[in-house]
Design a protein around this motif. Structure first.
Motif, PDB file in Angstrom:
ATOM      1  N   THR B  99      10.741  25.145  35.774  1.00 51.15           N
ATOM      2  CA  THR B  99       9.474  25.736  35.266  1.00 51.15           C
ATOM      3  C   THR B  99       9.387  25.269  33.679  1.00 51.15           C
ATOM      4  N   HIS B 100      10.103  24.381  33.047  1.00 49.97           N
ATOM      5  CA  HIS B 100      10.052  24.303  31.800  1.00 49.97           C
ATOM      6  C   HIS B 100      10.350  25.646  31.050  1.00 49.97           C
ATOM      7  N   GLY B 101      11.314  26.041  31.358  1.00 49.29           N
ATOM      8  CA  GLY B 101      11.890  27.408  30.746  1.00 49.29           C
ATOM      9  C   GLY B 101      12.655  27.271  29.439  1.00 49.29           C
ATOM     10  N   THR B 142       9.131  28.427  23.716  1.00 46.10           N
ATOM     11  CA  THR B 142       8.388  28.436  24.909  1.00 46.10           C
ATOM     12  C   THR B 142       7.218  29.561  25.124  1.00 46.10           C
ATOM     13  N   GLN B 145       6.783  32.880  28.321  1.00 42.26           N
ATOM     14  CA  GLN B 145       6.416  32.961  29.550  1.00 42.26           C
ATOM     15  C   GLN B 145       6.996  32.165  30.762  1.00 42.26           C
ATOM     16  N   GLN B 146       7.251  30.872  30.537  1.00 38.67           N
ATOM     17  CA  GLN B 146       8.028  29.946  31.370  1.00 38.67           C
ATOM     18  C   GLN B 146       9.478  30.462  31.701  1.00 38.67           C
ATOM     19  N   GLU B 149       8.995  32.987  34.251  1.00 34.78           N
ATOM     20  CA  GLU B 149       8.651  32.159  35.566  1.00 34.78           C
ATOM     21  C   GLU B 149       9.885  31.598  35.797  1.00 34.78           C
ATOM     22  N   ALA B 150      10.990  31.219  35.259  1.00 34.30           N
ATOM     23  CA  ALA B 150      12.124  30.473  35.930  1.00 34.30           C
ATOM     24  C   ALA B 150      12.844  31.500  36.357  1.00 34.30           C
TER      25      ALA B 150
END
Lengths: 297, 165
Positions: B99-101, B142, B145-146, B149-150
């Motif tokens: 998720t590009h966390g 980040t 948010q990501q 999501e992760a």
């Protein structure tokens, strides 16, 4: 940033901690959770010659009802205090205050007694202790004494604890009434930051909805947490209507001595104290009305 | 005054380390410089940023706010200990990639420790609970948010029996 050098001892009992304090006195600091002391050491604002680790002392970690008070050990982790359901039913303000304290990682280490002895004027636990009139059991080699909250908190970061004394227990009054409600609220820049101003209240009402007992406290607006006792007393016998509460807290600035800093002026802190005091009193009233508490615990 | 020295026995990721350390050595410096596990990051060194978070006896704590000597007799899990036994990334770690966390990666070990601990006690957290769990960890890349999501992705993958993305 590294701490200056220090000598270290691990105490395995309260007696051993007291005897180490008797030996090293003002050169020593007790190390509990370290969530305030260790940053101060890292920044070299504190340079104790001796650190006495009290984290492993099991007898500092009790939690029990004892007649009209709940007794908590000074070494309890904040996270354990927060999760203690029986304590939360007996003295709900403690959990309500801890909600605002730090973060998961700091509450896993930080202790109840450590926060109280650190005595930051904007900290939540000292405010709850002062508001409810908790008392503090201090032990030294060869003796112990109990200090009430109004004498315990003396100045910012300064309590009645002498250099050779260890805080052992905190005794929290339990309000036994059927209709008791409490609330805690504060304003900070982000959740977990120091409060700019904090307020908490506890009220008891009778079956007719009349207030029979009230306590109100303000943190962050004086050198020590303040119990607004005159305002609380003025609510006795009233129905705690919104207008009554608003009128009662109007004069709250009289018992405060806030400072001004980059976050807030003294004037704004008094405004906040008034707003938050009214808010927690209303919420405490609502909680007292809505809950028929189980007082058997 | 000579540098005081203390003997410690600390279990790190299941391996026992017996050594003599300067008494004032912080736990994070012990992990990085004595044990040579550099996954745990040193950020602010005064308990604000959360990058140094490790798991002490099962609970996440800040390793810059402990001296190594306090961990004597205790068990530490660092971010290195969160990976699978074969060295591959855990579901949570892999979900951070997915998720590009992370961007610069500085906060990541602390974020992983905080959210790993969350998922252990709360396998299906709400976004609010995730934000609460990482409220003591700062990320400047980040926007968080990501990361949220992760953790949600990892929770879904574990609930679905894991594996597939």
């Amino acid at each position: 940033m590294k701490a200056a050098i220090f000598e270290y001892a691990r105490a395995d009992s309260i007696a051993q901690a007291c005897s180490l304090l008797a030996e090293h006195g003002a050169d020593a600091k007790l190390l509990a959770g370290g969530q305030s002391l260790v940053p101060m050491m890292a920044m070299r604002l504190a340079r104790p010659a001796w650190l006495i680790n009290v984290n492993e002392i099991a007898e500092l970690k009790g939690s029990r009802r004892d007649g009209a008070v709940w007794v908590t050990g000074a070494g309890l982790r904040q996270v354990d205090v927060e999760r203690d359901g029986e304590l939360a039913r007996a003295v709900p303000l403690i959990r309500q205050g801890l909600y605002w304290v730090g973060h998961v990682q700091t509450k896993n280490r930080g202790t109840l007694g450590g926060s109280l002895v650190h005595a930051d004027p904007s900290a939540e636990l000292p405010l709850v202790a002062r508001t409810l009139g908790a008392s503090f059991l201090l032990r030294r080699s060869g003796g112990e004494r109990t200090v009430p909250a109004d004498e315990f908190f003396q100045a910012p970061m300064m309590t009645a604890t002498e250099p050779d004394e260890c805080l052992v227990e905190v005794h929290w009054p339990v309000w036994r009434g059927e209709r008791v409600g409490s609330a805690f609220d504060e304003l900070s820049i982000r959740h977990g930051d120091f409060a700019i101003v904090a307020a908490c209240a506890q009220v008891e009402i009778d079956t007719a909805g009349r207030c029979v007992r009230a306590a109100l406290g303000i943190g962050g607006a004086a050198a020590v947490p303040v119990a607004a006792e005159a305002i609380a007393r003025s609510l006795h016998g009233t129905q705690l209507e919104d207008a009554t509460i608003d009128a009662a807290v109007e004069s709250i600035g009289q018992c405060l001595e806030p400072g001004s800093d980059v976050h807030a002026t003294a004037e704004y802190r008094i405004h906040l104290a008034r707003v938050l005091a009214a808010r927690v009193l209303r919420q405490a009233r609502t909680n007292a009305t809505g809950l028929a508490r189980d007082t058997r615990a | 005054m000579n540098e005081p020295i203390s003997s410690v026995c600390i279990t790190v990721n299941g391996v026992e380390h017996r050594c003599e350390v300067p008494t004032r050595l912080s736990l994070v410096d012990f992990l990085r410089e004595t044990v040579r596990l550099t996954g745990t990051h040193v950020g602010c060194e005064h308990g604000i940023c959360g990058a140094c978070s490790v798991i002490l006896d099962g609970d996440p704590v800040r390793s810059c706010l402990m001296f190594a000597v306090q961990a004597d007799g205790h068990s530490i899990t660092t971010v290195e200990g969160l990976a699978n036994a074969d060295g591959s990334m855990s579901v949570l770690q892999d979900s951070f990639c997915e998720t590009h966390g992370l961007q610069c990666g500085y906060c990541t070990p602390g974020m992983l420790v905080a959210t790993h601990s969350l998922l252990k006690t709360n396998p299906n957290p709400t976004a609010g609970e995730i934000r609460d769990a990482i409220s003591g960890n700062l990320c400047r890349c980040t926007g968080y948010q990501q990361i949220v999501e992760a953790v949600q992705l990892a929770a879904r993958r574990v609930a679905a029996g894991n594996g597939n993305r």
